[in-house]
Design an enzyme around this catalytic site. Structure first.
Site, mmCIF file in Angstrom:
data_model
loop_
_atom_site.group_PDB
_atom_site.id
_atom_site.type_symbol
_atom_site.label_atom_id
_atom_site.label_comp_id
_atom_site.label_asym_id
_atom_site.label_seq_id
_atom_site.Cartn_x
_atom_site.Cartn_y
_atom_site.Cartn_z
ATOM 1 N N ARG A 65 0.824 -1.192 -0.010
ATOM 2 C CA ARG A 65 0.073 0.064 0.035
ATOM 3 C C ARG A 65 0.862 1.341 -0.239
ATOM 4 O O ARG A 65 2.266 1.267 0.621
ATOM 5 C CB ARG A 65 -0.975 0.080 1.195
ATOM 6 C CG ARG A 65 -2.125 -0.792 1.141
ATOM 7 C CD ARG A 65 -2.710 -0.629 2.321
ATOM 8 N NE ARG A 65 -2.057 -1.251 3.871
ATOM 9 C CZ ARG A 65 -1.941 0.039 4.228
ATOM 10 N NH1 ARG A 65 -2.171 1.241 4.075
ATOM 11 N NH2 ARG A 65 -1.181 -0.179 5.797
ATOM 12 N N LYS A 91 -8.237 -2.873 1.478
ATOM 13 C CA LYS A 91 -8.124 -1.868 2.513
ATOM 14 C C LYS A 91 -8.737 -0.617 2.587
ATOM 15 O O LYS A 91 -9.189 -0.139 3.663
ATOM 16 C CB LYS A 91 -6.434 -1.522 2.971
ATOM 17 C CG LYS A 91 -5.958 -2.949 3.498
ATOM 18 C CD LYS A 91 -6.432 -3.362 4.707
ATOM 19 C CE LYS A 91 -5.432 -4.454 5.316
ATOM 20 N NZ LYS A 91 -6.187 -5.105 6.533
ATOM 21 N N HIS A 148 -9.594 -4.575 13.144
ATOM 22 C CA HIS A 148 -8.371 -5.559 12.298
ATOM 23 C C HIS A 148 -7.949 -6.739 13.180
ATOM 24 O O HIS A 148 -7.030 -6.629 14.090
ATOM 25 C CB HIS A 148 -7.103 -4.312 12.114
ATOM 26 C CG HIS A 148 -6.333 -4.801 11.474
ATOM 27 N ND1 HIS A 148 -4.808 -4.607 11.729
ATOM 28 C CD2 HIS A 148 -6.134 -5.762 10.012
ATOM 29 C CE1 HIS A 148 -3.956 -5.200 10.397
ATOM 30 N NE2 HIS A 148 -4.889 -5.980 9.798
ATOM 31 N N SER A 160 1.730 -6.853 12.232
ATOM 32 C CA SER A 160 2.442 -7.803 11.394
ATOM 33 C C SER A 160 3.896 -8.672 11.992
ATOM 34 O O SER A 160 4.411 -7.755 12.976
ATOM 35 C CB SER A 160 3.181 -7.264 10.081
ATOM 36 O OG SER A 160 4.046 -8.150 9.131
ATOM 37 N N LYS A 184 -0.564 -13.366 14.406
ATOM 38 C CA LYS A 184 -1.923 -13.295 14.453
ATOM 39 C C LYS A 184 -2.343 -14.419 13.584
ATOM 40 O O LYS A 184 -3.522 -15.145 13.738
ATOM 41 C CB LYS A 184 -2.326 -11.894 13.844
ATOM 42 C CG LYS A 184 -3.835 -11.722 13.613
ATOM 43 C CD LYS A 184 -4.243 -10.309 13.324
ATOM 44 C CE LYS A 184 -3.524 -9.755 12.188
ATOM 45 N NZ LYS A 184 -4.176 -9.725 10.837
ATOM 46 N N THR A 185 -1.783 -14.456 12.253
ATOM 47 C CA THR A 185 -2.529 -15.651 11.348
ATOM 48 C C THR A 185 -2.163 -17.083 11.705
ATOM 49 O O THR A 185 -2.871 -18.075 11.878
ATOM 50 C CB THR A 185 -1.750 -15.247 9.901
ATOM 51 O OG1 THR A 185 -2.295 -14.115 9.393
ATOM 52 C CG2 THR A 185 -2.395 -16.532 8.838
ATOM 53 N N ASP A 219 -8.346 -11.468 9.013
ATOM 54 C CA ASP A 219 -8.145 -10.159 8.980
ATOM 55 C C ASP A 219 -8.805 -9.110 9.332
ATOM 56 O O ASP A 219 -8.603 -8.035 10.199
ATOM 57 C CB ASP A 219 -7.350 -9.923 7.544
ATOM 58 C CG ASP A 219 -6.511 -8.551 7.600
ATOM 59 O OD1 ASP A 219 -5.728 -8.424 8.352
ATOM 60 O OD2 ASP A 219 -6.701 -7.756 6.391
ATOM 61 N N ARG A 279 2.585 -11.918 -1.597
ATOM 62 C CA ARG A 279 1.388 -12.298 -1.150
ATOM 63 C C ARG A 279 0.457 -13.398 -1.939
ATOM 64 O O ARG A 279 0.678 -13.538 -2.897
ATOM 65 C CB ARG A 279 0.632 -10.959 -0.987
ATOM 66 C CG ARG A 279 1.187 -9.839 -0.225
ATOM 67 C CD ARG A 279 0.201 -10.034 1.245
ATOM 68 N NE ARG A 279 0.832 -9.067 2.208
ATOM 69 C CZ ARG A 279 0.019 -8.801 3.298
ATOM 70 N NH1 ARG A 279 -0.906 -9.552 3.741
ATOM 71 N NH2 ARG A 279 0.531 -7.883 4.066
#
Length: 570
Positions: free
Chosen positions: A97, A242, A261, A279, A283-284, A298, A362
């Site tokens: 981004r 986003k 988030h 990041s 989390k994932t 997410d 990604r």
């Protein structure tokens, strides 16, 4: 040399499609759509001409089924197919981004609600009109065919929004189809009325950006009153995802619905858990639990009925990906998934270790590529919320229990630490504070989200915990990284409620409750000071980190908003 070499015109991002025999391998979900043909429409039949001024593209491809998307991508030579049929594209110059190029039109009444500053930057209506007209002119003069995705953001029928994504690249249509919620049938989109429309004009460059007062020739501009956004100058797909998330963060809290988030999963007994984290905090990884159903990885909302996923897919990093370290994500990369900026070897296999293009490689894929996903995309009111931090200072305990006030303080702090040891002469970790664990997407003042979250915690009795996946026994370079086994033990104790049977002691500086014993976690690791050989050094480092928290929090203290300072470190 990679098969993804620059053999096509520059506007195609230097890609060429390479066919592999596995192209014919189609997943079960895609096979269901084989009987459908590409859905053709016109700008007038969809009402695009009147809503946007785009009138000229002679062909409009509407909500294409996956096999048709694949055919368009390959025919347009937008990328290349891998050995197992996954499509791969390059996003060009921008592999992430461009937050400095994101703007909101400064006009009433939204100008009284938006939290203006470095994140939410304003532009005058005439600047937006300039960029908007360029995008429309581009579609009317240079685009023969375009792609339109109509779908939803939000699995909850009560709280979801209708979104329309207009693109001229098939792979961007593919991205939208992966990430947003796909309608179940063509009949469902009859008479579709979008709540918000994104015009992706990635090939438009704002050469007059200095005259317009912009940061660069890239612009991602949101017009809240017109329910429209225009993307120019960047090909990166995440701007669409986003961008809608930022709008959900605007709309929903004003209606008493929390936008978050975070990832979410669901136990066999229906208990729901949320995982917040920046990041690198896990989390994932930690929300992908074979014993629990994944609701989403997410973005989520929390309304009167419970938790709901905003998305219909996942968007995961692939750097150093392997089946051993991330089996769920690795196996999800197959036909209908979309790889971004991954180097493809001559044999058609992705090289996830090659970061020559970017470290932010990604993949997006529909959520049903995860076997143990929750089909409804919804869960009940959460039993537990876990804030994840990677504390490279080695100060925070592996797990601590937060009071509601402390939870709001740590939600607003959104702390983790970046390891800076790879840079010459830099030996100290760098703190990273991001309100709500996603400050870049908060359009309202952060304390408004915290107030709403506290209301929901009080109403539903949700417990909050802080889990440190970072260092223990010393900071980066001295101590060691918390073992995944110990972290899993902490997470499991939270999820099954057994942590509440433990004895707790308050941390003398941060004030939260720390368990003194927990199965699967060494006792001296639970109390961080005990894990340090140099106790004085620990005390000094803890005081330093506490000061960083306090300094960061001062920006949230202003008239008219709730002050949670008293729940922070002493």
């Amino acid at each position: 040399m990679s098969a993804m070499k620059a053999l096509a015109p520059a506007w195609r991002n230097g890609l060429r499609y390479t066919s592999f025999s596995s192209r014919a391998r189609i997943g079960a979900a895609a096979r269901k759509e084989l009987g459908k043909t590409a859905s053709l429409a016109t700008v007038s039949s969809l009402g695009i001409d009147k809503a946007t001024g785009i009138t000229k593209p002679s062909t409009v491809y509407y909500n294409l089924p996956y096999p048709e998307v694949f055919e368009h991508e390959t025919k347009n030579e937008e990328g290349e197919s891998t050995a197992n049929g996954t499509y791969c594209v390059s996003t060009g110059q921008f592999t992430g981004r461009s937050p400095k190029d994101k703007y909101f039109v400064k006009q009433a009444p939204s100008d009284k609600k938006l939290d203006w500053g470095k994140i939410n930057k304003g532009v005058a209506p005439e600047v937006y009109e300039n960029i908007y007209k360029k995008a429309v002119k581009h579609y009317n003069e240079n685009v023969d065919k375009m792609y339109v995705f109509d779908g939803y953001c939000g699995t909850s029928p009560k709280s979801r929004k209708n979104v329309r994504i207009i693109t001229e690249l098939a792979w961007q249509h593919h991205f939208a189809k992966n990430m947003f919620i796909r309608p179940d049938s063509e009949a469902e989109t009859a008479g579709f009325e979008p709540d918000f429309t994104i015009i992706n004009a990635c090939k438009v460059i704002n050469e007059d950006y200095k005259d317009l007062g912009l940061n660069s020739d890239v612009a991602v501009v949101f017009n809240v009153e017109e329910n429209m956004a225009v993307i120019t100058g960047t090909w990166y797909g995440g701007e669409m995802k986003k961008g809608i998330f930022s709008m959900m963060n605007y709309w929903l809290p004003l209606d008493g619905v929390m936008a978050m988030h975070c990832s979410a999963n669901k136990g066999k007994d229906g208990d729901t858990a949320l995982f917040f984290g920046l990041s690198g905090t896990g989390k994932t990884t930690l929300s992908a639990d074979p014993e629990r159903l994944l609701i989403g990885d997410d973005e989520h909302g929390w309304d009167d009925d419970g938790i709901f996923n905003f998305e219909g897919g996942c968007y995961a990093k692939t750097i150093n990906l392997s089946r051993d370290n991330e089996p769920e994500i690795y196996d999800a990369i197959k036909r209908d998934a979309l790889l971004e900026n991954v180097i493809i070897k001559e044999n058609g296999e992705p090289d996830y270790t090659d970061t020559s293009r970017t470290e932010n490689t990604r993949v997006s894929y529909p959520i049903y590529h995860i076997d143990n996903h929750e089909p409804s995309g919804m869960g009940g009111h959460p039993n537990s919320i876990i804030f994840l931090t990677c504390d490279a200072f080695g100060v925070l305990p592996p797990v601590s229990r937060l009071s509601p006030g402390q939870a709001m303080y740590h939600y607003l702090s959104g702390y983790t630490a970046k390891v800076a040891g790879t840079e010459r002469g830099v030996t100290e970790p760098t703190p990273n504070f991001s309100a709500g664990f996603g400050a870049a997407f908060l359009t309202l003042h952060p304390t408004l989200y915290a107030d709403l979250l506290q209301h929901k915690l009080d109403r539903h009795g949700t417990q909050c915990f802080l889990i440190n996946t970072g260092w223990t026994g010393g900071g980066y370079g001295v101590g060691k990284r918390m073992s995944i086994k110990a972290t899993r033990a902490c997470v499991n104790a939270v999820l099954d409620g057994s942590i509440n049977k433990a004895s707790f002691t308050p941390d003398p500086v941060f004030g939260f409750d720390v368990p003194t014993e927990l199965p699967g976690v060494p006792t001296k690791v639970l109390i961080p000071r005990d894990a340090w050989s140099d106790k004085k050094s620990y005390d000094t480092t803890r005081t330093k980190l506490a000061g960083m928290f306090k300094d960061n929090y001062t920006k949230f203290v202003k008239p008219g908003v709730t002050n949670y300072t008293s729940f922070g470190p002493k």
